[in-house]
Design a protein around this motif. Structure first.
Motif, mmCIF file in Angstrom:
data_model
loop_
_atom_site.group_PDB
_atom_site.id
_atom_site.type_symbol
_atom_site.label_atom_id
_atom_site.label_comp_id
_atom_site.label_asym_id
_atom_site.label_seq_id
_atom_site.Cartn_x
_atom_site.Cartn_y
_atom_site.Cartn_z
ATOM 1 N N PHE A 24 0.830 -1.201 0.000
ATOM 2 C CA PHE A 24 0.000 0.000 0.000
ATOM 3 C C PHE A 24 0.867 1.254 0.000
ATOM 4 N N TRP A 25 1.873 1.235 0.836
ATOM 5 C CA TRP A 25 2.688 2.436 1.024
ATOM 6 C C TRP A 25 3.421 2.828 -0.257
ATOM 7 N N ASP A 26 3.888 1.853 -1.010
ATOM 8 C CA ASP A 26 4.663 2.141 -2.214
ATOM 9 C C ASP A 26 3.793 2.420 -3.439
ATOM 10 N N SER A 27 2.498 2.195 -3.320
ATOM 11 C CA SER A 27 1.617 2.404 -4.470
ATOM 12 C C SER A 27 1.189 3.867 -4.575
ATOM 13 N N PRO A 28 1.347 4.467 -5.746
ATOM 14 C CA PRO A 28 0.920 5.864 -5.899
ATOM 15 C C PRO A 28 -0.588 6.052 -5.854
ATOM 16 N N VAL A 29 -1.341 4.964 -6.030
ATOM 17 C CA VAL A 29 -2.804 5.093 -6.001
ATOM 18 C C VAL A 29 -3.444 4.457 -4.773
ATOM 19 N N ALA A 30 -2.743 3.537 -4.113
ATOM 20 C CA ALA A 30 -3.361 2.794 -3.009
ATOM 21 C C ALA A 30 -2.961 3.291 -1.621
ATOM 22 N N ARG A 31 -1.884 4.055 -1.513
ATOM 23 C CA ARG A 31 -1.517 4.562 -0.189
ATOM 24 C C ARG A 31 -2.668 5.405 0.366
ATOM 25 N N PHE A 32 -3.056 5.126 1.614
ATOM 26 C CA PHE A 32 -4.198 5.856 2.166
ATOM 27 C C PHE A 32 -3.807 6.709 3.368
ATOM 28 N N ASP A 33 -4.582 7.755 3.592
ATOM 29 C CA ASP A 33 -4.350 8.662 4.706
ATOM 30 C C ASP A 33 -4.838 8.043 6.012
ATOM 31 N N LEU A 34 -4.549 8.707 7.113
ATOM 32 C CA LEU A 34 -5.031 8.227 8.400
ATOM 33 C C LEU A 34 -6.558 8.242 8.452
ATOM 34 N N PRO A 35 -7.155 7.197 9.015
ATOM 35 C CA PRO A 35 -8.601 7.234 9.238
ATOM 36 C C PRO A 35 -8.985 8.415 10.128
ATOM 37 N N LEU A 77 -10.749 8.769 12.702
ATOM 38 C CA LEU A 77 -10.771 8.632 14.166
ATOM 39 C C LEU A 77 -9.438 9.013 14.802
ATOM 40 N N PHE A 78 -8.353 9.021 13.989
ATOM 41 C CA PHE A 78 -7.052 9.398 14.524
ATOM 42 C C PHE A 78 -6.764 10.896 14.401
ATOM 43 N N VAL A 79 -7.525 11.578 13.591
ATOM 44 C CA VAL A 79 -7.212 12.996 13.355
ATOM 45 C C VAL A 79 -8.304 13.938 13.851
ATOM 46 N N ARG A 80 -9.399 13.378 14.315
ATOM 47 C CA ARG A 80 -10.476 14.206 14.854
ATOM 48 C C ARG A 80 -10.814 13.754 16.262
ATOM 49 N N GLY A 81 -11.562 14.551 16.950
ATOM 50 C CA GLY A 81 -11.955 14.196 18.309
ATOM 51 C C GLY A 81 -11.157 14.950 19.347
ATOM 52 N N ALA A 82 -11.341 14.548 20.597
ATOM 53 C CA ALA A 82 -10.746 15.271 21.721
ATOM 54 C C ALA A 82 -9.228 15.091 21.792
ATOM 55 N N SER A 83 -8.734 13.930 21.351
ATOM 56 C CA SER A 83 -7.292 13.652 21.485
ATOM 57 C C SER A 83 -6.719 13.134 20.173
ATOM 58 N N PRO A 84 -6.631 13.968 19.158
ATOM 59 C CA PRO A 84 -6.077 13.511 17.881
ATOM 60 C C PRO A 84 -4.588 13.204 17.996
ATOM 61 N N VAL A 85 -4.105 12.388 17.091
ATOM 62 C CA VAL A 85 -2.675 12.060 17.063
ATOM 63 C C VAL A 85 -1.900 13.319 16.712
ATOM 64 N N PRO A 86 -0.817 13.598 17.449
ATOM 65 C CA PRO A 86 -0.013 14.783 17.134
ATOM 66 C C PRO A 86 0.478 14.759 15.692
ATOM 67 N N ALA A 87 0.540 15.911 15.071
ATOM 68 C CA ALA A 87 0.937 16.005 13.665
ATOM 69 C C ALA A 87 2.305 15.380 13.417
ATOM 70 N N ALA A 88 3.211 15.514 14.373
ATOM 71 C CA ALA A 88 4.570 14.988 14.199
ATOM 72 C C ALA A 88 4.594 13.470 14.104
ATOM 73 N N SER A 89 3.577 12.799 14.649
ATOM 74 C CA SER A 89 3.548 11.330 14.663
ATOM 75 C C SER A 89 2.689 10.744 13.553
ATOM 76 N N LYS A 138 -10.611 2.158 4.583
ATOM 77 C CA LYS A 138 -9.590 2.826 3.779
ATOM 78 C C LYS A 138 -8.963 1.844 2.778
ATOM 79 N N ALA A 139 -8.674 0.633 3.240
ATOM 80 C CA ALA A 139 -8.030 -0.359 2.388
ATOM 81 C C ALA A 139 -8.936 -0.783 1.240
ATOM 82 N N ASP A 140 -10.224 -0.853 1.499
ATOM 83 C CA ASP A 140 -11.161 -1.249 0.446
ATOM 84 C C ASP A 140 -11.100 -0.265 -0.727
#
Length: 226
Positions: free
Chosen positions: A66-77, A79-91, A191-193
């Motif tokens: 997935f990571w090496d594919s220019p069309v299949a690599r996907f962004d973070l779901p 649930l990891f980027v929204r809400g009260a405690s999102p993952v820090p941008a650096a991680s 995301k994988a689908d």
């Protein structure tokens, strides 16, 4: 009627039976010919999607698929980027890569579930696929399969998460209140689908552009005609 007359009648009757039998046989033989007139197009459409799917799953099931594919690599779901405690941008990029890696387990299971699904393409679909847009076959097959691949990927991805216990992933999950690994597996599977279908579509387009590279005479003939 004398015996000579009776023999003549019998011969005429037998001749009519033979002619009727020949006509019936010819009619029966004509049916397969008519039925198979469209079969080469159906065969080509199914071969196209079978080969595109096989190539896609082989690539995405491999390490960093997935990571090496220019069309299949996907962004973070989300649930990891929204809400009260999102993952820090650096991680986020590190986590994104780990989740793309975990998705490989889902792709392996989805590839098994997708075997034979080219049979969902019917005779009436063939012309629209062969003369359609570069990803028309992929779009049609995706609509026929629906959520099947998502459903089979969720448990496979959850098992991979449990087996690996990746510290980056686990730390990110702990930040999310009320989120279980099943929720994470479902988010990755969604995301994988989409990523899988993007990859299949990309492979379909490549085959259409260069059918000679497949070495498949049916596909070469179909797209030369198209």
């Amino acid at each position: 009627m004398n015996e000579v007359g009776m023999d003549s009648v019998k011969r005429q009757a037998n001749r009519r039976e033979v002619l009727v039998g020949i006509g019936a046989a010819a009619a029966l033989l004509a049916l397969p010919e008519a039925a198979t007139a469209a079969a080469p197009g159906l065969d080509a459409a199914r071969r196209l999607l079978r080969l595109a799917s096989n190539r896609a799953f082989a690539k995405l099931s491999a390490p960093n698929g997935f990571w090496d594919s220019p069309v299949a690599r996907f962004d973070l779901p989300e649930l990891f980027v929204r809400g009260a405690s999102p993952v820090p941008a650096a991680s986020r990029e590190q986590l994104q890569r780990r989740l793309n890696t975990v998705a490989e387990a889902g792709a392996r299971r989805a590839g098994q579930a997708a075997r034979g699904t080219s049979g969902l393409i019917k005779k009436d679909d063939a012309a629209a696929i062969l003369h359609g847009e570069p990803t028309s076959g992929t779009s049609l097959l995706r609509s026929r399969i629906g959520a099947r691949l998502i459903n089979v990927m969720i448990p496979a991805i959850e098992r991979a998460l449990l087996a690996e216990r990746d510290p980056v992933v686990m730390a990110a999950v702990r930040r999310l209140s009320g989120v279980e690994l099943t929720d994470v597996a479902k988010a990755i599977a969604l995301k994988a689908d989409s990523a899988i279908w993007y990859q299949i579509g990309s492979e379909e387009g490549d085959i259409r552009r260069n059918p000679q590279a497949t070495g498949d005479r049916v596909l070469i003939g179909a797209f030369a005609a198209a």
